[in-house]
Design a protein around this motif. Structure first.
Motif, PDB file in Angstrom:
ATOM      1  N   LEU A 258       0.826  -1.206   0.000  1.00 38.08           N
ATOM      2  CA  LEU A 258       0.000   0.000   0.000  1.00 38.08           C
ATOM      3  C   LEU A 258       0.860   1.257   0.000  1.00 38.08           C
ATOM      4  CD1 LEU A 258      -2.791  -1.060   2.539  1.00 38.08           C
ATOM      5  CD2 LEU A 258      -3.086  -0.613   0.104  1.00 38.08           C
ATOM      6  N   SER A 259       1.984   1.191   0.692  1.00 36.02           N
ATOM      7  CA  SER A 259       2.902   2.338   0.713  1.00 36.02           C
ATOM      8  C   SER A 259       3.480   2.585  -0.671  1.00 36.02           C
ATOM      9  CB  SER A 259       4.018   2.088   1.725  1.00 36.02           C
ATOM     10  OG  SER A 259       4.931   3.170   1.756  1.00 36.02           O
ATOM     11  N   ASP A 260       3.844   1.511  -1.364  1.00 29.37           N
ATOM     12  CA  ASP A 260       4.364   1.652  -2.729  1.00 29.37           C
ATOM     13  C   ASP A 260       3.311   2.254  -3.658  1.00 29.37           C
ATOM     14  OD1 ASP A 260       6.717   0.535  -1.877  1.00 29.37           O
ATOM     15  OD2 ASP A 260       6.255  -1.484  -2.577  1.00 29.37           O
ATOM     16  N   MET A 261       2.052   1.836  -3.477  1.00 28.11           N
ATOM     17  CA  MET A 261       0.973   2.377  -4.298  1.00 28.11           C
ATOM     18  C   MET A 261       0.778   3.866  -4.029  1.00 28.11           C
ATOM     19  SD  MET A 261      -1.778  -0.751  -4.004  1.00 28.11           S
ATOM     20  CE  MET A 261      -3.082   0.206  -4.786  1.00 28.11           C
ATOM     21  N   ALA A 262       0.876   4.261  -2.748  1.00 21.60           N
ATOM     22  CA  ALA A 262       0.734   5.677  -2.402  1.00 21.60           C
ATOM     23  C   ALA A 262       1.848   6.505  -3.031  1.00 21.60           C
ATOM     24  CB  ALA A 262       0.738   5.844  -0.883  1.00 21.60           C
ATOM     25  N   ASP A 263       3.077   5.983  -2.971  1.00 24.34           N
ATOM     26  CA  ASP A 263       4.204   6.695  -3.587  1.00 24.34           C
ATOM     27  C   ASP A 263       4.006   6.833  -5.090  1.00 24.34           C
ATOM     28  OD1 ASP A 263       5.360   6.895  -1.117  1.00 24.34           O
ATOM     29  OD2 ASP A 263       6.678   5.154  -1.381  1.00 24.34           O
ATOM     30  N   SER A 264       3.481   5.798  -5.711  1.00 22.82           N
ATOM     31  CA  SER A 264       3.237   5.844  -7.158  1.00 22.82           C
ATOM     32  C   SER A 264       2.175   6.895  -7.504  1.00 22.82           C
ATOM     33  CB  SER A 264       2.798   4.460  -7.651  1.00 22.82           C
ATOM     34  OG  SER A 264       2.487   4.494  -9.025  1.00 22.82           O
ATOM     35  N   VAL A 310       2.620  20.277  -3.464  1.00 19.38           N
ATOM     36  CA  VAL A 310       3.077  20.374  -2.073  1.00 19.38           C
ATOM     37  C   VAL A 310       2.550  19.208  -1.241  1.00 19.38           C
ATOM     38  CG1 VAL A 310       2.846  21.703   0.065  1.00 19.38           C
ATOM     39  CG2 VAL A 310       3.406  22.869  -2.068  1.00 19.38           C
ATOM     40  N   PHE A 311       1.244  18.909  -1.350  1.00 18.41           N
ATOM     41  CA  PHE A 311       0.672  17.816  -0.554  1.00 18.41           C
ATOM     42  C   PHE A 311       1.157  16.444  -1.050  1.00 18.41           C
ATOM     43  CE2 PHE A 311      -2.328  21.008   0.990  1.00 18.41           C
ATOM     44  CZ  PHE A 311      -2.450  20.618   2.314  1.00 18.41           C
ATOM     45  N   ALA A 312       1.424  16.317  -2.353  1.00 22.02           N
ATOM     46  CA  ALA A 312       1.975  15.055  -2.869  1.00 22.02           C
ATOM     47  C   ALA A 312       3.375  14.831  -2.335  1.00 22.02           C
ATOM     48  CB  ALA A 312       1.983  15.080  -4.402  1.00 22.02           C
ATOM     49  N   ILE A 313       4.165  15.907  -2.250  1.00 23.95           N
ATOM     50  CA  ILE A 313       5.516  15.787  -1.691  1.00 23.95           C
ATOM     51  C   ILE A 313       5.452  15.467  -0.203  1.00 23.95           C
ATOM     52  CG2 ILE A 313       7.629  17.070  -1.162  1.00 23.95           C
ATOM     53  CD1 ILE A 313       7.247  18.567  -3.801  1.00 23.95           C
ATOM     54  N   LEU A 314       4.533  16.140   0.521  1.00 20.95           N
ATOM     55  CA  LEU A 314       4.387  15.854   1.951  1.00 20.95           C
ATOM     56  C   LEU A 314       3.998  14.400   2.191  1.00 20.95           C
ATOM     57  CD1 LEU A 314       2.513  19.059   3.198  1.00 20.95           C
ATOM     58  CD2 LEU A 314       4.885  18.419   3.649  1.00 20.95           C
ATOM     59  N   GLY A 377       1.162   1.392   9.940  1.00 19.99           N
ATOM     60  CA  GLY A 377      -0.204   1.845   9.732  1.00 19.99           C
ATOM     61  C   GLY A 377      -0.357   3.346   9.941  1.00 19.99           C
ATOM     62  N   VAL A 378       0.325   3.894  10.945  1.00 17.62           N
ATOM     63  CA  VAL A 378       0.265   5.335  11.193  1.00 17.62           C
ATOM     64  C   VAL A 378       0.847   6.109  10.013  1.00 17.62           C
ATOM     65  CG1 VAL A 378       1.178   7.194  12.635  1.00 17.62           C
ATOM     66  CG2 VAL A 378       0.288   5.130  13.705  1.00 17.62           C
ATOM     67  N   VAL A 379       2.000   5.637   9.521  1.00 14.74           N
ATOM     68  CA  VAL A 379       2.630   6.296   8.369  1.00 14.74           C
ATOM     69  C   VAL A 379       1.722   6.203   7.149  1.00 14.74           C
ATOM     70  CG1 VAL A 379       4.575   6.210   6.762  1.00 14.74           C
ATOM     71  CG2 VAL A 379       4.967   5.937   9.212  1.00 14.74           C
ATOM     72  N   LEU A 380       1.113   5.030   6.938  1.00 18.43           N
ATOM     73  CA  LEU A 380       0.196   4.866   5.805  1.00 18.43           C
ATOM     74  C   LEU A 380      -0.994   5.808   5.917  1.00 18.43           C
ATOM     75  CD1 LEU A 380      -0.189   1.060   4.977  1.00 18.43           C
ATOM     76  CD2 LEU A 380       0.581   2.891   3.481  1.00 18.43           C
ATOM     77  N   SER A 382      -1.171   8.695   7.424  1.00 18.13           N
ATOM     78  CA  SER A 382      -0.725  10.054   7.124  1.00 18.13           C
ATOM     79  C   SER A 382      -0.511  10.243   5.628  1.00 18.13           C
ATOM     80  CB  SER A 382       0.571  10.352   7.884  1.00 18.13           C
ATOM     81  OG  SER A 382       1.069  11.633   7.560  1.00 18.13           O
ATOM     82  N   LYS A 383       0.101   9.241   4.981  1.00 16.04           N
ATOM     83  CA  LYS A 383       0.346   9.317   3.541  1.00 16.04           C
ATOM     84  C   LYS A 383      -0.955   9.479   2.758  1.00 16.04           C
ATOM     85  CE  LYS A 383       4.690   6.999   2.398  1.00 16.04           C
ATOM     86  NZ  LYS A 383       5.301   5.944   1.569  1.00 16.04           N
ATOM     87  N   TYR A 384      -1.908   8.606   3.057  1.00 15.94           N
ATOM     88  CA  TYR A 384      -3.145   8.606   2.275  1.00 15.94           C
ATOM     89  C   TYR A 384      -4.026   9.823   2.584  1.00 15.94           C
ATOM     90  CZ  TYR A 384      -2.536   4.158  -0.066  1.00 15.94           C
ATOM     91  OH  TYR A 384      -2.094   3.155  -0.905  1.00 15.94           O
ATOM     92  N   GLN A 385      -3.931  10.363   3.799  1.00 17.47           N
ATOM     93  CA  GLN A 385      -4.676  11.586   4.096  1.00 17.47           C
ATOM     94  C   GLN A 385      -4.157  12.745   3.245  1.00 17.47           C
ATOM     95  OE1 GLN A 385      -4.315  12.102   8.343  1.00 17.47           O
ATOM     96  NE2 GLN A 385      -6.244  11.043   8.771  1.00 17.47           N
ATOM     97  N   ARG A 386      -2.829  12.907   3.219  1.00 18.33           N
ATOM     98  CA  ARG A 386      -2.243  13.990   2.423  1.00 18.33           C
ATOM     99  C   ARG A 386      -2.433  13.746   0.932  1.00 18.33           C
ATOM    100  NH1 ARG A 386       3.261  14.297   6.106  1.00 18.33           N
ATOM    101  NH2 ARG A 386       2.346  15.474   7.839  1.00 18.33           N
ATOM    102  N   LEU A 387      -2.374  12.487   0.552  1.00 18.56           N
ATOM    103  CA  LEU A 387      -2.580  12.161  -0.862  1.00 18.56           C
ATOM    104  C   LEU A 387      -4.018  12.458  -1.277  1.00 18.56           C
ATOM    105  CD1 LEU A 387      -0.964  11.004  -3.213  1.00 18.56           C
ATOM    106  CD2 LEU A 387      -1.745   8.728  -2.569  1.00 18.56           C
ATOM    107  N   ARG A 388      -4.957  12.191  -0.388  1.00 17.58           N
ATOM    108  CA  ARG A 388      -6.360  12.487  -0.687  1.00 17.58           C
ATOM    109  C   ARG A 388      -6.571  13.998  -0.848  1.00 17.58           C
ATOM    110  NH1 ARG A 388     -11.344  10.240  -0.444  1.00 17.58           N
ATOM    111  NH2 ARG A 388     -13.091  11.601   0.122  1.00 17.58           N
ATOM    112  N   ILE A 389      -5.929  14.771   0.036  1.00 17.83           N
ATOM    113  CA  ILE A 389      -6.023  16.231  -0.089  1.00 17.83           C
ATOM    114  C   ILE A 389      -5.455  16.679  -1.431  1.00 17.83           C
ATOM    115  CG2 ILE A 389      -5.197  18.421   0.840  1.00 17.83           C
ATOM    116  CD1 ILE A 389      -5.219  17.144   3.608  1.00 17.83           C
TER     117      ILE A 389
END
Length: 413
Positions: A258-264, A310-314, A377-380, A382-389
């Protein structure tokens, strides 16, 4: 190529195939069996942390491996390989990948002789049930299907003897399945032999109850990282049960995927909006003096792209802890030694001491595994929240920008 999207299409295709092709004789080699093999293949693939391409190959082969039963049961592996090849060619998959998928499907042919790691995973997934609690139930269903397909009324005793020979000659090809399933498979074999001896006392002494021990798997010689006496001491302590270890392994693997998918996804946002900003700065902004009515739409689109980036980089920016731990952290079991961010500045001796202490303490080991999964899970999250924004800003901002450009164009005309 997005392999995960293609896997969804493959699942839909095979599912529709089973719905449109019916054969009342196939009470075992049907959609349920195929889905079970796919589940087993995913479990084994997650254990070995396959890359996206290899994961795609294994799961695709699992979906297609028995589809040929509806057209040619005697050559179902070959027919399944052909069906998979035709589908993948239509989707533009490379020929080398198609050939590897076909080889994995052929590797399920009995007796199994897989050669590569991927072929071994698919072969073990196909016979995964031999080492599970569902073996007896499924074995009865397989006998029923065998009688229906071959029009042979094979007796229970004869089928039991065939099953005994299968279990005696079969060996799982991956270390994961050997460790996870061999014990249960051996118990099934022992019960079948005891049943055979009970039904036929004449062969009671000729059918040994003891299960032959499989030949040990040759392992490459690796220089030990820790002292031998410390390792042996650690081995004597209680360790997590195999099922719990599998749970942690699969969960961690899923989090990583899931982390790899978020980075992609973040990379897509960064690339697309970088292009938009480049075009705006190089073309449109230079001509705003001639077309002042486009100033607001252009600035709106520029702002939207900038905020999206900015949010994608975050979402992908790494956060590294201090990289150190103290003896107090070890004694109080507060540190997670399974995450590199907690020890990368420590010496090898300090880390070795901490790891050995964790290995000797069952509670410490469990807590470390739980912390590792929780931290992922916490990192994921945070990633997906910022990615959604980032995606929301891009989607709604793009709509507003296009509307603004349209209004500006209409006003000028």
């Amino acid at each position: 190529m997005n392999y995960y999207t293609l896997l969804d299409e493959i699942k839909q295709y095979v599912t529709n195939f089973f719905h449109t092709h019916t054969n009342d004789k196939l009470v075992y080699h049907n959609q349920v069996h195929t889905e079970n093999v796919v589940t087993a293949a995913i479990e084994i693939a997650n254990h070995y942390r396959l890359n996206d391409l290899d994961y795609f190959i294994v799961v695709t082969a699992a979906w297609f491996h028995d589809i040929g039963y509806f057209t040619d049961p005697g050559r179902h592996e070959e027919r399944g390989a052909e069906e998979a090849a035709m589908f993948l060619k239509r989707k533009g998959v490379e020929e080398s990948t198609i050939q590897t998928v076909a080889n994995c499907i052929r590797a399920t042919r009995m007796p199994q002789t897989p050669e590569t790691t991927l072929e071994k995973i698919v072969a073990d997934a196909d016979l995964y049930h031999l080492g599970t609690s569902k073996f007896n139930e499924l074995n009865k269903v397989i006998r029923k299907e065998f009688i229906a397909l071959h029009h042979i009324d094979i007796s229970k005793e004869e089928w039991r003897n065939k099953t005994i020979r299968l279990l005696e000659t079969h060996q799982y090809h991956t270390d994961y399945c050997r460790l996870l399933l061999n014990d249960t498979k051996a118990k099934h074999l022992e019960k079948l032999k005891a049943k055979a001896a009970e039904k036929n006392p004449a062969i009671k002494n000729s059918v040994p109850i003891a299960v032959p021990v499989p030949a040990p798997v040759a392992k490459p010689k690796v220089k030990p990282l820790f002292p031998e006496d410390a390792i042996e001491k650690a081995k004597r302590k209680n360790r997590p049960e195999r099922g719990i270890e599998t749970m942690f392994r699969i969960t961690s693997g899923n989090h990583q995927r899931l982390s790899d998918m978020a980075d992609s996804k973040a990379h897509i946002m960064i690339s697309v909006n970088s292009i938009i900003i480049s075009v705006l700065l190089s073309v449109l902004l230079k001509n705003l003096e001639q077309f002042p009515q486009y100033t607001f739409p252009a600035m709106t689109l520029l702002t939207v792209s900038l905020v999206t980036i900015v949010f994608a980089i975050l979402a992908t920016r790494p956060k590294i802890p201090s990289g150190t731990f103290t003896e107090t952290d070890i004694n109080e079991k507060k540190v997670n030694l399974l995450f590199f961010g907690n020890f990368f500045k420590m010496s090898m001796d300090d880390y070795t001491t901490g790891m050995l202490q964790m290995m000797e303490d069952r509670d410490f080991l469990y807590r470390s595994l739980i912390k590792d999964v929780y931290s992922q899970g916490v990192v994921l999250g945070s990633k997906y929240q910022r990615l959604r924004i980032s995606y929301n800003v891009f989607m709604y901002g793009l709509i507003v920008s296009v509307i603004a450009f349209a209004i500006a164009a209409i006003v000028t005309t």
